[in-house]
Scaffold this active site. Structure first.
Site, mmCIF file in Angstrom:
data_model
loop_
_atom_site.group_PDB
_atom_site.id
_atom_site.type_symbol
_atom_site.label_atom_id
_atom_site.label_comp_id
_atom_site.label_asym_id
_atom_site.label_seq_id
_atom_site.Cartn_x
_atom_site.Cartn_y
_atom_site.Cartn_z
ATOM 1 N N GLU A 118 0.894 -1.203 -0.138
ATOM 2 C CA GLU A 118 -0.018 -0.034 0.159
ATOM 3 C C GLU A 118 0.770 1.219 -0.063
ATOM 4 O O GLU A 118 0.652 2.355 -0.691
ATOM 5 C CB GLU A 118 -0.870 0.074 1.353
ATOM 6 C CG GLU A 118 -2.245 -0.926 1.158
ATOM 7 C CD GLU A 118 -3.057 -1.134 0.219
ATOM 8 O OE1 GLU A 118 -3.180 0.229 -0.399
ATOM 9 O OE2 GLU A 118 -3.994 -1.837 -0.088
ATOM 10 N N ASP A 245 -4.578 -9.225 -8.379
ATOM 11 C CA ASP A 245 -4.680 -8.299 -9.812
ATOM 12 C C ASP A 245 -3.700 -7.621 -10.316
ATOM 13 O O ASP A 245 -3.125 -7.745 -11.341
ATOM 14 C CB ASP A 245 -6.040 -7.448 -9.201
ATOM 15 C CG ASP A 245 -5.733 -6.712 -8.092
ATOM 16 O OD1 ASP A 245 -4.937 -6.851 -7.291
ATOM 17 O OD2 ASP A 245 -6.779 -6.209 -7.413
HETATM 18 C C1 DMJ Z 1 -6.222 0.620 -4.941
HETATM 19 O O1 DMJ Z 1 -5.675 1.092 -4.006
HETATM 20 C C2 DMJ Z 1 -5.716 0.026 -6.379
HETATM 21 O O2 DMJ Z 1 -6.223 0.220 -7.532
HETATM 22 C C3 DMJ Z 1 -5.247 -1.459 -5.897
HETATM 23 O O3 DMJ Z 1 -4.688 -1.999 -7.012
HETATM 24 C C4 DMJ Z 1 -6.556 -1.982 -5.674
HETATM 25 N N1 DMJ Z 1 -7.276 -1.530 -4.588
HETATM 26 C C5 DMJ Z 1 -7.302 -0.226 -4.582
HETATM 27 C C6 DMJ Z 1 -8.706 0.449 -5.475
HETATM 28 O O4 DMJ Z 1 -9.920 -0.368 -5.436
#
Ligand code: DMJ
Length: 461
Positions: A118, A245
């Protein structure tokens, strides 16, 4: 026919009838400009709320009108994440205010453990793009300092990083990680290598991603949880959403940004397997299901807000046919339950996790699909989503996440990615193409734009 199946078919039919069609009138330039103005004013509203009630904190609590920090100290997540959105939207005063807050208040010399992933996507990504846009060297200095403090996380027996690192002591914790938290450093660390001349950053980021790739199954899929000490998979479910993802996203984008052939090849191998084993059609649309990484057998027919990003990356990579199909499912997910739920079962049409934390992915995919196809159907889809957010999530102090999209009950949170991503992609969907030229810019997973600079770092294989 079972009641559930009948219900699913009926609601799918209703959605098909309401999916914005080609016959509908196109947006004029004036209407697009009006959409942009609406989004700019949403940005001003959210920022005003943050400044009034949460200055100095990571984020705004938009209902109780208070500030919220992730840890014992603040890392100013909202101003760092929001700066480049303000910059791109031409909100000069807001951009200046956000930058001043960051240079005056951000300090990484603190005895604080942080979550590597994060901190990297939001802070490192935000600082690097802010530097590229503003040329303010103080932002680069902050990024360099942060980079040095994150490096100890990669000192594991496999080279895959631990999930947490202490910014002052370098102490690491939590060896049970996942592909997203292991492979989402290529863009930020590659940029840092380009800007500092220190090749170590890209080296460790690439090694980490490649260690995941190397452990793919015989059918070329990755699992969800892996031990970074032993390299063993602990959860072999393969999917494209939470915890995986951006691993896939960065393999493709490292190719776009740096011309990295290994990453491109890894993306192509995984993408082929994902389309073969996960892509599933049901009455309401196409979805990526969840399967066992070794057998390819379905484990859960779940799909959710995070999965929605894949249509965008597919479109960006040139596969607009598959991306269109997925976006049909994405739009169904958004419209079938009032707003987009975090996860639903696409076979039984039931909501599993009803919250909507103001996520960007569905609108992000509309943006890429519109750019790649010029088909206004994606403007109409995006307009519906944006309208829902601006009307249903608005509070006196900002915009609030939904606790439950089916009841429209709000929760007291406005994640920094709302300003970094959701409103940015919403604006870019309607803005003139020249606002961001996709042949010159690659967005990190938090929507921070990185400039493609051929002279900076071309990875040779
Ligand atoms: C964001 O912090 C980023 O896009 C991450 O890859 C996935 N989650 C959140 C948004 O949904």
């Amino acid at each position: 026919m079972k009641f559930n199946t009948r219900l699913a078919l009926l609601s799918a039919l209703l959605i098909v009838l309401t999916v914005p069609g080609r016959s509908q009138i196109n947006f004029t330039e004036r209407q697009k400009a009006a959409q942009c103005e609406q989004i700019k004013s949403a940005c001003r509203h959210a920022w005003k709320g943050y400044k009034k009630h949460a200055t100095g904190f990571d984020a705004l609590k938009p209902i109780s009108k208070k500030g919220h920090n992730w840890y014992g100290v603040s890392f100013l997540m909202t101003p760092v994440d929001a700066f480049d959105t303000f910059f791109l939207l031409g909100l000069e005063r807001e951009a200046k205010e956000a930058k001043e807050m960051v240079v005056a208040g951000l300090n990484f010399n603190v005895n604080q453990e942080v979550q590597l992933f994060e901190i990297n996507i939001r802070l490192m990504g935000g600082l690097l793009s802010a530097f590229e846009l503003s040329k303010d060297e103080r932002l680069l200095a902050l990024a360099k300092d942060l980079g040095t403090r994150l490096l100890p996380a990669f000192n594991s027996p496999t080279g895959m990083p631990y999930r947490y690192v202490n910014l002052k002591t370098g102490k690491t914790r939590d060896s049970l990680s996942n592909p997203a938290e292991i492979g989402t450093y290529l863009l930020e660390f590659g940029k840092l290598t380009g800007l500092t001349g220190d090749s170590n950053y890209y080296r460790v980021a690439k090694k980490a991603a490649m260690e995941v790739f190397r452990r793919r199954s015989d059918i070329d899929l990755a699992g969800t949880t892996i031990n970074v000490i032993t390299g063993e998979w602990r959860n072999t479910e393969s999917q494209i959403g939470a915890r995986i993802d951006s691993y896939y996203e960065y393999l493709y984008k490292a190719w776009l940004l740096f011309g990295d052939q290994d990453c491109r090849q890894a993306w192509e191998i995984h993408n082929k397997a994902i389309k073969k084993h996960l892509l599933t059609e049901v009455a309401s649309g196409w979805y990526f299901t969840r399967v066992d990484m070794k057998s390819g057998k379905e484990t859960h027919s779940l799909y959710g807000a995070l999965d929605a990003f894949y249509a965008g990356i597919l479109a960006l990579s040139g596969d607009t046919n598959t991306a269109r199909k997925i976006q049909k499912g994405n739009y169904y997910m958004w419209t079938a339950f009032n707003m987009e739920p975090e996860e639903f079962n696409f076979r039984t049409d039931s909501v599993l996790y009803p919250e909507y934390p103001l996520r960007p992915e569905n609108i992000e995919s509309c943006f890429y699909l519109y750019r790649m196809t010029n088909d206004q159907v994606f403007l109409r889809m995006g307009q519906r989503m944006i309208n829902d957010i601006l009307t249903k999530c608005k509070t006196a102090a900002g915009f609030a996440a939904m606790k439950n999209v089916t009841t429209l009950e709000k929760s007291d949170s406005m994640e920094s990615f709302f300003l970094a991503e959701t409103l940015k992609y919403a604006y870019l969907l309607f803005a003139p193409e020249k606002t961001v030229d996709l042949s010159k810019v690659v967005f990190n997973t938090e929507a921070h734009p990185f400039q493609i600079t051929n002279d900076e770092l071309r990875i040779t294989n």
